[in-house]
Scaffold this active site. Structure first.
Site, PDB file in Angstrom:
ATOM      1  N   ASN A  39      10.366   1.511   0.899  1.00 21.77           N
ATOM      2  CA  ASN A  39      10.615   2.038  -0.447  1.00 21.77           C
ATOM      3  C   ASN A  39      10.518   3.565  -0.474  1.00 21.77           C
ATOM      4  O   ASN A  39       9.609   4.138   0.128  1.00 21.77           O
ATOM      5  CB  ASN A  39       9.583   1.464  -1.427  1.00 21.77           C
ATOM      6  N   HIS A  85       7.302  -1.806   5.584  1.00 23.85           N
ATOM      7  CA  HIS A  85       6.632  -3.099   5.423  1.00 23.85           C
ATOM      8  C   HIS A  85       7.198  -4.090   6.428  1.00 23.85           C
ATOM      9  O   HIS A  85       8.422  -4.224   6.558  1.00 23.85           O
ATOM     10  CB  HIS A  85       6.906  -3.673   4.025  1.00 23.85           C
ATOM     11  N   ASP A 138      -1.537  -5.078   5.499  1.00 23.98           N
ATOM     12  CA  ASP A 138      -1.527  -4.658   4.099  1.00 23.98           C
ATOM     13  C   ASP A 138      -2.738  -5.285   3.388  1.00 23.98           C
ATOM     14  O   ASP A 138      -3.045  -6.464   3.572  1.00 23.98           O
ATOM     15  CB  ASP A 138      -0.223  -5.103   3.424  1.00 23.98           C
ATOM     16  N   HIS A 191       6.159   4.623   5.023  1.00 16.85           N
ATOM     17  CA  HIS A 191       5.720   3.401   5.702  1.00 16.85           C
ATOM     18  C   HIS A 191       6.819   2.356   5.658  1.00 16.85           C
ATOM     19  O   HIS A 191       7.680   2.388   4.783  1.00 16.85           O
ATOM     20  CB  HIS A 191       4.434   2.839   5.080  1.00 16.85           C
TER      21      HIS A 191
HETATM   22  P1  5GP Z   1       4.784   0.766  -1.371  1.00 21.47           P
HETATM   23  O1  5GP Z   1       4.739   0.094  -2.722  1.00 21.47           O
HETATM   24  O2  5GP Z   1       4.407   2.236  -1.473  1.00 21.47           O
HETATM   25  O3  5GP Z   1       6.040   0.540  -0.600  1.00 21.47           O
HETATM   26  O4  5GP Z   1       3.666   0.036  -0.525  1.00 21.47           O
HETATM   27  C1  5GP Z   1       2.338   0.433  -0.460  1.00 21.47           C
HETATM   28  C2  5GP Z   1       1.561  -0.690   0.165  1.00 21.47           C
HETATM   29  O5  5GP Z   1       0.318  -0.185   0.605  1.00 21.47           O
HETATM   30  C3  5GP Z   1       1.270  -1.855  -0.778  1.00 21.47           C
HETATM   31  O6  5GP Z   1       1.807  -3.053  -0.245  1.00 21.47           O
HETATM   32  C4  5GP Z   1      -0.253  -1.888  -0.853  1.00 21.47           C
HETATM   33  O7  5GP Z   1      -0.769  -3.203  -0.910  1.00 21.47           O
HETATM   34  C5  5GP Z   1      -0.654  -1.170   0.417  1.00 21.47           C
HETATM   35  N1  5GP Z   1      -1.926  -0.465   0.333  1.00 21.47           N
HETATM   36  C6  5GP Z   1      -2.318   0.371  -0.672  1.00 21.47           C
HETATM   37  N2  5GP Z   1      -3.562   0.851  -0.414  1.00 21.47           N
HETATM   38  C7  5GP Z   1      -3.951   0.310   0.771  1.00 21.47           C
HETATM   39  C8  5GP Z   1      -5.136   0.433   1.552  1.00 21.47           C
HETATM   40  O8  5GP Z   1      -6.095   1.115   1.213  1.00 21.47           O
HETATM   41  N3  5GP Z   1      -5.176  -0.272   2.723  1.00 21.47           N
HETATM   42  C9  5GP Z   1      -4.125  -1.055   3.138  1.00 21.47           C
HETATM   43  N4  5GP Z   1      -4.272  -1.707   4.296  1.00 21.47           N
HETATM   44  N5  5GP Z   1      -2.998  -1.204   2.413  1.00 21.47           N
HETATM   45  C10 5GP Z   1      -2.911  -0.519   1.242  1.00 21.47           C
END
Ligand code: 5GP
Ligand code: ZN
Length: 136
Positions: free
Chosen positions: A88, A103, A32, A101
């Site tokens: 999520n 985590h 992440d 995705h």
């Molecule tokens: P969500 O909030 O949708 O469950 O998690 C999205 C995750 O994607 C977040 O933890 C954020 O830091 C990560 N993320 C967003 N954009 C990028 C990116 O460009 N590269 C990587 N490696 N992680 C990302």
């Protein structure tokens, strides 16, 4: 397959760089970019599905199998003390990238309350009503 303007589809296609921990035909696991803890990683199916509602059951099962394998390896290598698997669905649930995705969040003693929710205190009648609603 690939959805325009999806950041994870772009990462999977190699159009945006990422630190890849694991890759096979079906999945890519990356670090992440804004980790909650050291080693925070994401399991991404290569095919675009917005969330768990859309994900085929078989892919969901494969993703959980991979999560278990990654958790074991990461725990050994990072020497973490525990582990959260977080997933999520929908903006209200905290989803910010609308490509399914999972985590993988290694946890360390004293790393803070990074996933705290407030415990409710419903009465027995309310619990019984909800149970009825969900099982009828
Ligand atoms: P969500 O909030 O949708 O469950 O998690 C999205 C995750 O994607 C977040 O933890 C954020 O830091 C990560 N993320 C967003 N954009 C990028 C990116 O460009 N590269 C990587 N490696 N992680 C990302
Ligand atoms: Zn996508």
């Amino acid at each position: 397959m690939k959805q325009d303007n999806c950041i994870f589809c772009k990462i999977i296609a190699g159009e945006i760089p990422s630190h890849t921990l694991y890759e096979d035909e079906q999945f890519k696991v990356i670090l992440d970019v804004n980790p909650a803890t050291k080693g925070h990683a994401l399991i991404l199916p290569k095919e675009h599905f917005a969330n768990l509602y859309e994900l085929p059951e078989e892919t969901a099962a494969d993703a959980m199998r991979l999560a278990k394998r990654m958790m074991k390896k990461m725990t050994e290598k990072l020497d973490c003390d525990g582990f959260n698997i977080v997933q999520n669905n929908g903006e209200v649930a905290g989803q910010t990238v609308f490509h399914f995705h999972m985590h993988l969040i290694p946890r360390y003693k004293n790393d803070g309350e990074i996933l705290k929710y407030i415990a409710g205190e419903p009465d027995q009648e309310e619990l019984a009503r909800i149970k009825k609603m969900l099982t009828e």
